[in-house]
Structure formats: C-alpha cells, structure tokens
Design a protein around this motif. Structure first.
Motif, PDB file in Angstrom:
ATOM      1  N   ARG B  82     -13.527   4.737 -25.417  1.00 23.71           N
ATOM      2  CA  ARG B  82     -14.426   4.777 -23.589  1.00 23.71           C
ATOM      3  C   ARG B  82     -13.813   6.222 -23.951  1.00 23.71           C
ATOM      4  NH1 ARG B  82     -18.021   1.041 -21.531  1.00 23.71           N
ATOM      5  NH2 ARG B  82     -17.621  -0.782 -22.080  1.00 23.71           N
ATOM      6  N   GLN B  83     -12.538   6.925 -23.506  1.00 26.34           N
ATOM      7  CA  GLN B  83     -12.000   8.254 -22.402  1.00 26.34           C
ATOM      8  C   GLN B  83     -12.816   9.310 -23.696  1.00 26.34           C
ATOM      9  OE1 GLN B  83      -7.714   7.679 -22.671  1.00 26.34           O
ATOM     10  NE2 GLN B  83      -8.044   7.670 -20.749  1.00 26.34           N
ATOM     11  N   LEU B  85     -15.450   8.522 -26.068  1.00 25.67           N
ATOM     12  CA  LEU B  85     -16.254   9.195 -26.071  1.00 25.67           C
ATOM     13  C   LEU B  85     -17.012   9.670 -24.904  1.00 25.67           C
ATOM     14  CD1 LEU B  85     -17.765   5.776 -27.921  1.00 25.67           C
ATOM     15  CD2 LEU B  85     -17.534   7.813 -28.936  1.00 25.67           C
ATOM     16  N   THR B  86     -16.979   8.937 -24.258  1.00 21.99           N
ATOM     17  CA  THR B  86     -16.868   9.910 -22.402  1.00 21.99           C
ATOM     18  C   THR B  86     -16.843  11.773 -22.404  1.00 21.99           C
ATOM     19  OG1 THR B  86     -16.439   8.095 -21.558  1.00 21.99           O
ATOM     20  CG2 THR B  86     -16.402  10.082 -20.007  1.00 21.99           C
ATOM     21  N   TRP B  87     -15.681  11.352 -22.810  1.00 25.42           N
ATOM     22  CA  TRP B  87     -15.202  13.625 -23.438  1.00 25.42           C
ATOM     23  C   TRP B  87     -16.245  13.654 -24.424  1.00 25.42           C
ATOM     24  CZ3 TRP B  87     -14.358  15.669 -28.197  1.00 25.42           C
ATOM     25  CH2 TRP B  87     -14.551  16.880 -27.921  1.00 25.42           C
ATOM     26  N   GLN B  89     -19.447  13.010 -24.990  1.00 27.14           N
ATOM     27  CA  GLN B  89     -20.393  13.024 -24.545  1.00 27.14           C
ATOM     28  C   GLN B  89     -21.047  14.303 -23.010  1.00 27.14           C
ATOM     29  OE1 GLN B  89     -21.504   9.227 -22.957  1.00 27.14           O
ATOM     30  NE2 GLN B  89     -23.942   9.678 -22.204  1.00 27.14           N
ATOM     31  N   GLN B  90     -19.822  14.490 -22.369  1.00 26.20           N
ATOM     32  CA  GLN B  90     -19.551  15.058 -21.115  1.00 26.20           C
ATOM     33  C   GLN B  90     -19.548  16.642 -21.675  1.00 26.20           C
ATOM     34  OE1 GLN B  90     -16.948  13.235 -18.488  1.00 26.20           O
ATOM     35  NE2 GLN B  90     -18.058  12.411 -17.850  1.00 26.20           N
ATOM     36  N   SER B 101     -26.693   7.401 -24.080  1.00 22.82           N
ATOM     37  CA  SER B 101     -26.374   5.635 -24.697  1.00 22.82           C
ATOM     38  C   SER B 101     -27.109   4.662 -23.603  1.00 22.82           C
ATOM     39  CB  SER B 101     -24.619   4.686 -24.771  1.00 22.82           C
ATOM     40  OG  SER B 101     -24.826   4.582 -22.911  1.00 22.82           O
ATOM     41  N   ASP B 104     -23.993  -0.364 -22.173  1.00 18.29           N
ATOM     42  CA  ASP B 104     -22.958  -0.403 -22.796  1.00 18.29           C
ATOM     43  C   ASP B 104     -23.762  -1.132 -24.376  1.00 18.29           C
ATOM     44  OD1 ASP B 104     -20.536   0.104 -21.633  1.00 18.29           O
ATOM     45  OD2 ASP B 104     -20.451  -1.836 -21.576  1.00 18.29           O
ATOM     46  N   LEU B 121     -24.623   6.518 -29.236  1.00 16.46           N
ATOM     47  CA  LEU B 121     -25.077   7.151 -28.424  1.00 16.46           C
ATOM     48  C   LEU B 121     -26.484   7.780 -28.987  1.00 16.46           C
ATOM     49  CD1 LEU B 121     -21.953   9.253 -27.376  1.00 16.46           C
ATOM     50  CD2 LEU B 121     -23.276   7.932 -25.917  1.00 16.46           C
TER      51      LEU B 121
END
Lengths: 424, 421
Positions: B82-83, B85-87, B89-90, B101, B104, B121
């Motif tokens: 998750r970390q 993918l968040t990185w 995306q941002q 996304s 979930d 995503l």
C-alpha cells in the motif's frame, strides 16, 4: 562456412518479438510514407531475403537513413540497421549504383582534390549555379549543407608548420582525424591536439585512410573493405604496442571499432587490435578522468549550450562522456537534446529525394534548440555532418565538444575556431 | 561513486530509480532498450486472478493471503504494498495522467478484444470504460487502422451484457499518411487541428447518452488536454482502449517517469546490455555493459536488478535446456529440465512452470540461493524476474513492479545508509 557475423547480424532477426518499439522511434518513418519502418524493412523483410527468393520488398530499404535509433531502442538486440545496410549492399551488388552515390561514398577523394585549391573549390561548389547543376545532373540537393574547404591549409599542413612546437612525451596517444578534419575543419584536430598535449600526451598522427563509412552507407562494401584493410595495416600496430587511438569523429571511430568488421565480416587479429585500441576521444578522456589524471584547470565558460549526442555517438553505447566532461566546466549550462536524429545521417540528407525527409527528421532537434531561448550562442555536437545540418537548420554556429574543452582550458578561441597563440 | 545502479528501464527500474532519487541517493539507470512499458496497457494491475479461478478478483487485498508463500506480495505484506502504490499515485511525475482506484476493489475495463480486464489503478483516460457504469458504449475505430477492432470489441461486450456498438471514421481524420502506427497517430492527435477533425468526425457518429471508446491514441504528449477537450465539446465521457503494441498509455507513463528522473538529474542510459559483472567476497564491484569495443564498467555501492522476466530480457534459454538469469547468473527456481517448462495445453489455467520460476528473494528483496543464503550482499532484485508468481496469469505485473521496486529502495536505504555529507 557461415561467417562469424551470421549469428550477430542475420540471425539476430530471430530475437524480434514484433513489439514495434523501433517503429515508434524511427525518425524517418515518422515523417514519410516512403519508409515503412525498421521492423518491416529489417527483421520482417529479412525473412524474404533468405535463399533465392524471387521477390523481396527491398526497394524501400534505400530510405533507411542508417541512423541506428532502432538498434538503440530495441529491447531484444536485433541489429536492424546492419540488416538494412547489408540489404542495401546486396541491391548495389546486383543493380549497381548511381554516380552520385559513388561520389558521396568517396568524399575522401573529393575532399583531397578540393584541398589543392580550396578557395577555387569553394567558389566552384558554393554558388547557386553549380548547386543547381549539381542538383539537376547529380541529384545532390541544392540547399543541403555541403562543407567548405579550409582555406588556411589542411590539418596536415598545420601539423607540419607547428612541428617544432608539438609536445614530446613518454605518454603517447594516436589521433585519427578523419577526412573532414583533414580538409574541411582542421580546427577540430587542432583543438584535439591542444587538449591531449595539455594533459601531457604526445600526439602521434600517422598516415590513415578514410574509415569507409560513406561507402558502407551507400552499399559499396567491396570498396569499403579496401579502405578498412588500409587502416588495419596502418594503425593496428599502434594498438599492438599498447597505444590508444582516439578520434574526434564519432562515426569514423564507430566504423573502425564495429561497423566495418561487422558489416564486412572483417575479423582477424589485426582488425581486432585496431578495434580494441580505438576510442572516441571523450570516451578516452573520461577514462583519464576516472583515473584522476584529467586536468580540470578549466576557465569558466558562462553560457547555455544545447548539446546533441549524434546517432553515431550513441551507437557506441558508451553513454555520453562528452556531456559528463563538459559538465565539469564552471559556468557552462548544458541542455541535453533527446532528439532522435538531426536528419542528415551522413550522406542521406544530401540526396535530392531525401533532403526534405532529412529536414523533417531534424525538426525535432531544431525545435529543441529554438526552445532554449534567445541568448544561446552555440550548439554542440560530436559529428561533423550533424553540425553542418544543425547550422543549416537553426542558424547558430555549432561546435565539437573538444573545441569547448579546449576553450575551457584557455587554449582555443571558440569564435575564430583557432588555437590561442600563447597556448603554443 | 553511485549509491545505486538500476539495471532495467521498465516500470520497476524507473519507479525504483525515482524513489531513490527522491530519497537523495545518487542513482543511474542502464538498460538494453527502451523498456517494457512500451508494451503495457498503462494501467496498474495489482491482482486480477487467483489460482485457477476463472472469475476476476473483486478485492485484491483480500486475496493476497492465498498466494504462494514465496510470492512477492506475501514477502512484502499489505502495508509495504500500500505504501508503494500510494507513493506512486501521489508522485508528482504521474499526476497529469490521473491514476486512481475504485476504493479497494479492482475495476473492470474493456480489453482490446472486448473482454473485461481487472485492473487496480487506471489512468484518467481509461476510467470511463468501467463495467459498473451502465451507459451504452460506442466503440469508434478508424478505417484502415491495423491494430484496433471495434466490431470485435462491441460484439464481445454485448455478449457480456454491456450495450455497445461499433462505428468507424475515415483514416484521413487523423493522418494524410497511409502508414501510421499507434504512436504516430497519437502524435498526430497532439495537434489541436487534428483534435478538431476528430471532434467533427465523432459528432457524426455519437448518439446522445453514449460514452465513447476509442483506441488509445488520444495524444502522446498532450493527452490530458486532448482528452479534456474532446469530453468537453462532445459533452460525454471518453475512454481509451489499449491497442496492440506499441501501446501509447504505457509510453506516456514511461515518458512521465523519465522526465521526472531527468529533473532529478538521473541519467537513463539505453542501448546498454549488461554482459558481465565482478564481485569480491560476495560484494558486487561493477557491472559491465557491451559497447562498440571494450566492455564498460559501471561501479556503484548497491545494485538493483530490474531486468524483467522472459519477455523483458531478464532470462534467457537455449536449445540445450539451460535457462539463466542474464546479468548475474543468479540461482533460479525455474525447472532445469526443459520438458517441465510447459504443460501440454498452451492456455492451461494453471499457467506454465517456466513463467512461475525466477529469482527467489528474501523479505528484504535480496536474491537468495536454494539454502536461503543471500547471494551478493549489495544486490537487490525487483519486478518481473521474481520467483513464485505468474504476473501475466495473475494480472499482477505492474503491482509487483511498483511494490517491489519501491520496497527494494527502502531496504537499500536502510541497509546501506548514506554517508554523512
């Protein structure tokens, strides 16, 4: 018996996975329908060239400029540009070659002949009437950026004239100047000699031939073989003696290292010695720098400099050592071009039917330079024909990175393109 | 000296290099060619299928525990995935492409054959094709375009309950040249005049209430602008359907990551095929790449191997049955008997053993041998070459790339702290 390169070139087509990355990057097929793209003309058409197939789709291979961008981007290692060069040579062997291509392939002879009376040669070559005639008769595009002969003597003349001032040293390096430096741009050779001597090296300039690349790219393989044989004979001994052979023309050095041996199946011990001793001058200077032996007493050169690494430089697969070393010069702000090709591709853009294609290919680079702003005074590029095309396309003087380095050492006047007198 | 040399310029190599550069590491990327993103859909698949189950996975997070114990997702655990993918995306580099996304869950969008393909995503240009949107679709193709088949797509979507019809527009809308591939068509759409012609052509075929599916050629560089303009002036949603390669959405992602790397001063050097290396006492000293003459040495403190799977060039095999990792000849889990590489059926639901094999790593993403020992102390591996997964079958290729690439860099930062400047 299958030649050695049977595997390295012809069989490499089996590595093609039809991903079309080459076609996406081909600068020529992007601007014309006359060239369907590297995948079709290279690995796909190659299957029809096996054996004695009556029909081959080869007429379009002549529109490959040989820039080698396809090889560069191919993720699986297909030697597309070499497949195309060999296909062209097969056509030439069968159908012969127009006089124009024979002449363009023998640039060394023209250059030498013109240098006997350079002012006259320039007058004869660079006037609207003769360019029109050359276009009508020879089909050499009248707008194309043909070089001018040096009117201050050849590079060889300068070497002779300054013989007494040349550095003698235990550390020696051999210089391959190529035809353009000898007859058109002796100042490139002067800059190279100044940089090498500044770093404590005696520069040996032995007798040498044209590397043969213009013949290779026009499909005259047998003539090119003669040239390469000449260079192997004249230069391999230096390699055997452990001396590096450095060149300022990235296309000449690429030919000595790889193009001639591979395309011509010219593999023997001496050719290999020449290959392994040959360096692009910045490739060699970078090794010197990595060993902590390159002098970095650079004067600041406060300016913005768009730099284009030409296709033939990128084909060395050595990264961009000129960029790395120019980055050491204080105040010099380099803008790196990612343009695929300037368009000229050796002799391609001189041909009347290809001139506009070459200019359309070059637009990407010309636009990049234009986007760098008004205060840009020079561009930089390692290859002579690319510099001429760049000057033709953007109307700014272009310099070889070795001139930039020599200028930063305070040994060379970038404007006048000559050594600075007190710099010996 | 470099802190990190990344070998491979696919999604794994580029994202890892960007993460490393952001973290202040001196990093360089070398690769043989342009990188495998040019073949991909541009969407980020996380986990689309588990085992032999034919139904697509609804919530990929809920199913990761069922994967092989050695699967990269199991090694990393949900938090680290998750970390990463968040990185991603941002990450400012990809903001313009608008990755998002559906909570979930996976979303389903049309494949080039008109099947619903699960992804996690999706870029902004693909989301209006989602299956949970009940508006009818018109799939618009170009007469003469070789790599896009609107009738096939519409028919298959209809068969699955999605109202869809096909429509064609003339080739000349996009190009006066007859022989253009997807990338060149996308470049044509960068030009506002081409966009206008496309708009005029679409107005003739679109009916009120329809969303529009187009081949993924809506601009190579000016994609966000082209997409926004078409949607605004047609007053409906537009989605791209990935084409056969070269795939423009993948190229856009690669280009965005490369631009970000250049802005960080990171060099991505292509045309550099790794052909050898030198290690002393279990520490890799340098990697060698082929040049026009002598091999070129690339020295670094740490190395990240991101050369991909069979297609990407991470592995090679020959007729004798040898199957090897191409740079470090690392131990592989792939069966050494070539008769065991493939099952009799080409489309076996269990996949092919040759594609499940690869480089086994520990939970720090360092390659290990059969006994579990780390092979080289300063070598990490990430992406498609990892063992115990079948990214094509699972639809996990991009998720594994980003998760393992970013996680490997986090491990490299911990294991090998930067010298205090």
């Amino acid at each position: 018996m299958a030649p050695i390169s049977w595997h390295s070139v012809d069989l490499s087509l089996d590595e093609c996975i039809k991903c079309n990355i080459c076609t996406s990057h081909c600068p020529v097929s992007a601007v014309t329908d006359l060239f369907p793209g590297p995948k079709y003309v290279g690995p796909q058409a190659q299957r029809f060239r096996e054996g004695d197939q009556a029909q081959t789709p080869d007429h379009s291979v002549d529109y490959c400029s040989g820039c080698r961008v396809c090889n560069e981007v191919c993720p699986t290692g297909v030697k597309i540009a070499e497949l195309n060069a060999r296909a062209r040579a097969a056509i030439v062997a069968k159908k012969g070659l127009p006089l124009r291509n024979r002449l363009l392939g023998r640039n060394d002879l023209i250059a030498k002949a013109g240098s006997i009376a350079p002012a006259l040669a320039n007058l004869a070559m660079h006037n609207p009437f003769s360019r029109l005639m050359a276009e009508k008769v020879m089909r050499i595009a009248r707008q194309a950026p043909l070089p001018r002969w040096s009117t201050s003597g050849t590079f060889g003349d300068w070497l002779k004239r300054t013989q007494a001032q040349r550095l003698k040293s235990d550390k020696k390096v051999v210089y391959f100047h190529g035809c353009a430096t000898m007859y058109y741009e002796p100042f490139i050779g002067k800059a190279a000699v100044m940089v090498l001597e500044h770093n404590g090296y005696e520069v040996i300039v032995p007798e040498q031939n044209c590397c043969g690349l213009p013949l290779l790219s026009n499909g005259e393989f047998e003539a090119a073989r003669g040239y390469h044989r000449g260079n192997v004979g004249k230069l391999a001994g230096f390699g055997r003696a452990g001396l590096p052979i450095v060149g300022t023309s990235t296309s000449c050095t690429l030919t000595l290292k790889e193009e001639a041996p591979e395309l011509l199946d010219y593999h023997d011990a001496a050719a290999d010695e020449l290959k392994m001793a040959t360096y692009d001058i910045f490739e060699w200077l970078r090794e010197l720098h990595d060993a902590g032996e390159l002098r970095t007493d650079f004067h600041p050169l406060p300016m913005k400099l768009p730099y284009h690494a030409p296709c033939q430089q990128r084909a060395h697969r050595i990264g961009k050592p000129a960029l790395e070393l120019m980055a050491l010069i204080p105040g010099l702000e380099i803008a790196e071009s990612h343009a695929r090709c300037c368009g000229i591709a050796g002799t391609y853009g001189y041909k009347v039917e290809k001139y506009q294609i070459a200019m359309d290919v070059g637009a990407e680079l010309f636009n990049f330079v234009a986007a760098q702003g008004e205060d840009v005074k020079y561009t930089a590029c390692d290859s002579e024909t690319c510099r001429w095309q760049l000057e033709h396309g953007v109307d700014l003087p272009s310099r070889h990175p070795i001139e930039i380095l020599a200028a930063a050492y305070g040994l060379y006047d970038l404007e006048r393109r000559d050594v600075i007198a007190n710099g010996k | 000296m470099l802190d990190l040399l990344v070998i491979g310029a696919g999604l794994t190599g580029l994202t890892a290099a960007l993460r490393a550069a952001e973290a202040g590491l001196r990093v360089k990327v070398i690769a043989k060619g342009m990188g495998a993103l040019y073949w991909t859909t541009g969407a980020i698949d996380l986990l689309g299928y588990v085992g032999v189950e034919e139904r697509a996975v609804t919530n990929p997070w809920a199913r990761m525990a069922e994967l092989d114990a050695g699967h990269p997702y199991r090694l990393l655990g949900e938090v680290r995935i998750r970390q990463a993918l968040t990185w991603f995306q941002q990450c400012p580099a990809v903001q313009a492409l608008g990755y998002a996304s559906a909570g979930d869950d996976n979303m389903l969008t049309p494949s080039p054959a008109g099947a619903w393909r699960p992804t996690y995503l999706a870029p902004a240009g693909q989301r209006a094709g989602a299956a949970d949107d009940h508006r009818p679709m018109v799939i618009v193709g170009l007469q003469g375009m070789r790599d896009f088949y609107p009738h096939l797509i519409a028919r298959n979507l209809n068969a699955q309950g999605q109202a869809a019809r096909a429509a064609m527009t003339p080739w000349s809308v996009l190009s006066e040249q007859r022989d253009r591939n997807n990338t060149q068509l996308a470049e044509a759409v960068d030009d506002p005049r081409t966009q206008q012609r496309l708009l005029d052509a679409l107005k003739l075929v679109v009916k009120t209430g329809e969303r529009i599916g187009l081949p993924a050629i809506l601009g190579r560089h000016a994609h966000p602008q082209a997409l926004m303009r078409l949607q605004r002036e047609l007053q409906t949603d537009i989605f791209e359907i990935p084409t056969l390669p070269p795939s423009t959405p993948g190229i856009r992602l690669a280009t965005a990551l490369r631009h970000a790397l250049e802005a960080h001063g990171v060099r991505v050097e292509i045309g550099m095929e790794a052909i050898g290396f030198h290690a002393e006492d279990g520490v890799v000293q340098w990697v060698e790449t082929a040049t026009s003459a002598r091999p070129l040495k690339h020295r670094a403190r740490t190395f990240l191997l991101a050369t991909g799977g069979v297609l990407g060039g991470g592995f090679f095999s020959d007729h004798t049955g040898r199957f090897w990792e191409t740079v470090f000849d690392l131990p592989l889990t792939t069966p050494q008997d070539r008769k065991r590489w493939f099952r009799p059926r080409f489309l076996d639901p269990q996949g092919q053993p040759a594609f499940r094999g690869g480089v086994a790593v520990n939970d720090a993403l360092q390659p290990i041998d059969a006994a579990g020992n780390v092979v080289y102390t300063n070598l990490w591996a990430a992406g498609g070459l990892l063992a115990h997964m079948d990214p094509i079958l699972e639809r996990s290729l991009e998720g594994v790339a980003i998760a393992t690439g970013v996680a490997a860099v986090e491990m490299i930062r911990q294991e090998s702290p930067l010298p205090v400047a």
